[in-house]
Design a protein around this motif. Structure first.
Motif, PDB file in Angstrom:
ATOM      1  N   SER A   6       0.850  -1.183   0.000  1.00 16.94           N
ATOM      2  CA  SER A   6       0.000   0.000   0.000  1.00 16.94           C
ATOM      3  C   SER A   6       0.886   1.233   0.000  1.00 16.94           C
ATOM      4  O   SER A   6       2.112   1.133   0.044  1.00 16.94           O
ATOM      5  CB  SER A   6      -0.915   0.014   1.223  1.00 16.94           C
ATOM      6  OG  SER A   6      -0.157   0.192   2.407  1.00 16.94           O
ATOM      7  N   PRO A 228     -12.434   2.258  -1.687  1.00 17.89           N
ATOM      8  CA  PRO A 228     -11.946   0.983  -1.151  1.00 17.89           C
ATOM      9  C   PRO A 228     -12.299  -0.177  -2.074  1.00 17.89           C
ATOM     10  O   PRO A 228     -13.307  -0.131  -2.796  1.00 17.89           O
ATOM     11  CB  PRO A 228     -12.670   0.868   0.190  1.00 17.89           C
ATOM     12  CG  PRO A 228     -12.986   2.278   0.574  1.00 17.89           C
ATOM     13  CD  PRO A 228     -13.282   2.977  -0.710  1.00 17.89           C
ATOM     14  N   THR A 257      -6.031   3.072  -1.748  1.00 14.60           N
ATOM     15  CA  THR A 257      -7.388   3.273  -1.249  1.00 14.60           C
ATOM     16  C   THR A 257      -7.371   4.148   0.002  1.00 14.60           C
ATOM     17  O   THR A 257      -6.343   4.243   0.676  1.00 14.60           O
ATOM     18  CB  THR A 257      -8.028   1.907  -0.961  1.00 14.60           C
ATOM     19  OG1 THR A 257      -7.107   1.104  -0.218  1.00 14.60           O
ATOM     20  CG2 THR A 257      -8.360   1.188  -2.255  1.00 14.60           C
ATOM     21  N   PHE A 259      -7.497   4.547   3.196  1.00 20.84           N
ATOM     22  CA  PHE A 259      -7.413   3.945   4.523  1.00 20.84           C
ATOM     23  C   PHE A 259      -6.102   4.330   5.190  1.00 20.84           C
ATOM     24  O   PHE A 259      -5.121   4.697   4.526  1.00 20.84           O
ATOM     25  CB  PHE A 259      -7.461   2.412   4.428  1.00 20.84           C
ATOM     26  CG  PHE A 259      -8.818   1.847   4.105  1.00 20.84           C
ATOM     27  CD1 PHE A 259      -9.903   2.102   4.919  1.00 20.84           C
ATOM     28  CD2 PHE A 259      -8.993   1.031   2.999  1.00 20.84           C
ATOM     29  CE1 PHE A 259     -11.155   1.566   4.623  1.00 20.84           C
ATOM     30  CE2 PHE A 259     -10.223   0.486   2.693  1.00 20.84           C
ATOM     31  CZ  PHE A 259     -11.313   0.757   3.511  1.00 20.84           C
ATOM     32  N   ASP A 260      -6.071   4.165   6.515  1.00 19.99           N
ATOM     33  CA  ASP A 260      -4.808   4.238   7.239  1.00 19.99           C
ATOM     34  C   ASP A 260      -4.165   2.848   7.236  1.00 19.99           C
ATOM     35  O   ASP A 260      -4.669   1.914   6.579  1.00 19.99           O
ATOM     36  CB  ASP A 260      -5.035   4.737   8.668  1.00 19.99           C
ATOM     37  CG  ASP A 260      -6.001   3.860   9.465  1.00 19.99           C
ATOM     38  OD1 ASP A 260      -6.346   2.744   9.006  1.00 19.99           O
ATOM     39  OD2 ASP A 260      -6.419   4.295  10.555  1.00 19.99           O
ATOM     40  N   GLY A 263      -6.462   0.014   8.259  1.00 17.06           N
ATOM     41  CA  GLY A 263      -7.444  -0.271   7.222  1.00 17.06           C
ATOM     42  C   GLY A 263      -6.844  -1.045   6.065  1.00 17.06           C
ATOM     43  O   GLY A 263      -7.466  -1.971   5.528  1.00 17.06           O
ATOM     44  N   HIS A 264      -5.641  -0.680   5.676  1.00 15.05           N
ATOM     45  CA  HIS A 264      -4.972  -1.407   4.599  1.00 15.05           C
ATOM     46  C   HIS A 264      -4.626  -2.833   5.012  1.00 15.05           C
ATOM     47  O   HIS A 264      -4.669  -3.758   4.199  1.00 15.05           O
ATOM     48  CB  HIS A 264      -3.709  -0.663   4.154  1.00 15.05           C
ATOM     49  CG  HIS A 264      -3.984   0.457   3.217  1.00 15.05           C
ATOM     50  ND1 HIS A 264      -3.394   1.694   3.322  1.00 15.05           N
ATOM     51  CD2 HIS A 264      -4.814   0.542   2.140  1.00 15.05           C
ATOM     52  CE1 HIS A 264      -3.832   2.479   2.364  1.00 15.05           C
ATOM     53  NE2 HIS A 264      -4.700   1.809   1.631  1.00 15.05           N
ATOM     54  N   LYS A 266      -6.403  -4.744   6.928  1.00 17.26           N
ATOM     55  CA  LYS A 266      -7.640  -5.505   6.773  1.00 17.26           C
ATOM     56  C   LYS A 266      -7.955  -5.732   5.295  1.00 17.26           C
ATOM     57  O   LYS A 266      -8.425  -6.810   4.906  1.00 17.26           O
ATOM     58  CB  LYS A 266      -8.790  -4.769   7.455  1.00 17.26           C
ATOM     59  CG  LYS A 266      -8.657  -4.697   8.971  1.00 17.26           C
ATOM     60  CD  LYS A 266      -9.786  -3.874   9.589  1.00 17.26           C
ATOM     61  CE  LYS A 266      -9.633  -3.783  11.102  1.00 17.26           C
ATOM     62  NZ  LYS A 266     -10.684  -2.926  11.720  1.00 17.26           N
ATOM     63  N   GLU A 267      -7.703  -4.716   4.481  1.00 15.64           N
ATOM     64  CA  GLU A 267      -8.003  -4.823   3.050  1.00 15.64           C
ATOM     65  C   GLU A 267      -7.102  -5.862   2.391  1.00 15.64           C
ATOM     66  O   GLU A 267      -7.556  -6.674   1.567  1.00 15.64           O
ATOM     67  CB  GLU A 267      -7.826  -3.450   2.393  1.00 15.64           C
ATOM     68  CG  GLU A 267      -8.427  -3.346   1.016  1.00 15.64           C
ATOM     69  CD  GLU A 267      -8.437  -1.909   0.513  1.00 15.64           C
ATOM     70  OE1 GLU A 267      -9.421  -1.520  -0.129  1.00 15.64           O
ATOM     71  OE2 GLU A 267      -7.448  -1.169   0.752  1.00 15.64           O
TER      72      GLU A 267
END
Length: 278
Positions: A6, A228, A257, A259-260, A263-264, A266-267
Motif C-alpha cells: 500500500s 476501497p 485506497t 485507509f490508514d 485499514g490497509h 484488513k483490506e
C-alpha cells in the motif's frame, strides 16, 4: 505469490515505513519520493538506509515503488512550473535510484491548454534531461483518468511519450485500475479486451506495476476518485479478476485506497483470503 503493498507514509522515516509494511501483512510498498504537495524531502542517514535494506531482504519484499509528487507537471508550458518539474524528476530519479528502489512512477501531467501534442513534447524533453541511461531504476508513466487537460488518458499517449525519449528502455508503465476504468477502458466487462489493447499498443512487457483501486465514479467519467476495494463502481469481482489474470502474473500491486495502515491491513487480508478461496 501475490506481491501486494500500500502507499506508506515516510514521515517517520523509510525504515519505519518498511516495518509498518511488514506489520500490515504486505510484502512491498509505495512511498512518495518527496512531499506529495510540495518540494521538500528528507535525506536518510546511512544507518536508516541499511535498516530499510535489511528489512526488505529479510521479509523478501517485491519491487518497491516511489511516487513523484502531484505538484510536478512536466507537460506545463509555464516556465516556472516546468523548471520545477524538471528539477524534481531529475533529483528524485537519482535519489530513489541511490536507495535501490526499483521503480518510480509519475503522473505525466496536464497540458493546460497548449494541446496534448505540445504537452507530450514537454514531457519527453523533461525526461531526457533527467534520465542518463545508466540508472538501475525504471521510470513509470501512470495511466490517467483524463480529467481536464490530463495527458495519459489513452495508451496511445503513453506510447508517444515512450517512443520520443532518448532512453525508452528506462520507461515502463503503471496501470491504475480506477484511472483506466474512468478513462473508458472497460475492465469490468471486457478485461481481456483491455489487456489485448494494452499489449497491442504498448506491450505487456512494459507493465511494471498496478495501482489497485476501486472507483467512486462511474465508467468513463474521466474523474479520479479512488474507493476501497469492492465498494466502488468497479467492484470486488472485477478487481479480483485483474489479480487473477495471467497477463498480470508476477506484477506487483499497490493499494491507494482511502485507509490508514490498519485499514490497509484488513483490506490486504481480505484480498488474500478471497484469492485463496478460489
Amino acid at each position: 505469490m501475490l506481491t501486494i503493498g500500500s502507499h506508506m507514509s515516510i514521515a517517520e522515516g523509510i525504515a519505519k515505513a518498511a516495518e509498518n509494511t511488514v506489520k500490515m501483512g504486505a510484502n512491498t510498498m509505495q512511498i512518495f519520493s518527496r512531499n506529495p504537495r510540495g518540494s521538500g524531502y528528507r535525506n536518510y542517514e546511512a544507518r536508516e538506509i541499511e535498516r530499510f535494506q535489511n528489512i526488505r531482504k529479510e521479509y523478501h519484499f517485491g519491487p518497491v515503488l516511489a511516487h513523484a509528487p502531484y505538484t510536478m507537471n512536466l507537460a506545463s508550458a509555464k516556465e516556472q512550473t516546468y523548471e520545477f518539474a524538471c528539477m524534481v524528476i531529475r533529483e528524485d530519479i537519482a535519489r530513489m535510484d541511490g536507495l535501490g528502489i526499483e521503480n518510480i512512477v509519475f503522473h505525466p501531467g496536464s497540458h493546460t491548454g497548449i494541446g496534448a501534442d505540445a504537452g507530450i513534447q514537454n514531457i519527453i524533453a523533461g525526461l531526457d534531461q533527467a534520465i542518463t541511461g545508466q540508472e538501475r531504476i525504471m521510470v513509470l508513466l501512470e495511466t490517467m483518468s483524463g480529467k481536464g487537460t490530463e495527458i495519459g488518458v489513452s495508451f496511445e499517449e503513453l506510447k508517444a511519450i515512450r517512443d520520443g525519449v532518448k532512453h525508452p528502455e528506462k520507461i515502463g508503465i503503471c496501470l491504475d485500475t480506477c484511472h483506466v476504468f474512468s478513462a473508458g477502458y472497460d475492465i469490468v466487462n471486457d478485461l481481456d479486451g483491455v489487456v489485448k489493447e494494452f499489449d497491442r499498443i504498448l506491450g505487456l512487457e512494459l507493465l511494471r506495476a498496478i495501482h489497485l483501486n476501486d472507483s467512486m465514479m462511474p465508467f468513463g467519467a474521466h474523474k479520479d476518485r479512488h474507493a476501497p476495494i469492492g465498494s466502488g463502481e468497479i467492484g470486488m469481482e472485477a478487481l479480483l479478476n485483474v489479480l487473477r489474470h495471467p497477463a498480470f502474473a508476477g506484477i506487483p500491486v499497490y493499494l491507494e485506497t482511502p485507509f490508514d495502515d490498519e485499514g490497509h491491513k484488513k483490506e490486504i487480508l481480505m484480498i488474500k483470503n478471497k484469492l485463496n478461496a478460489d
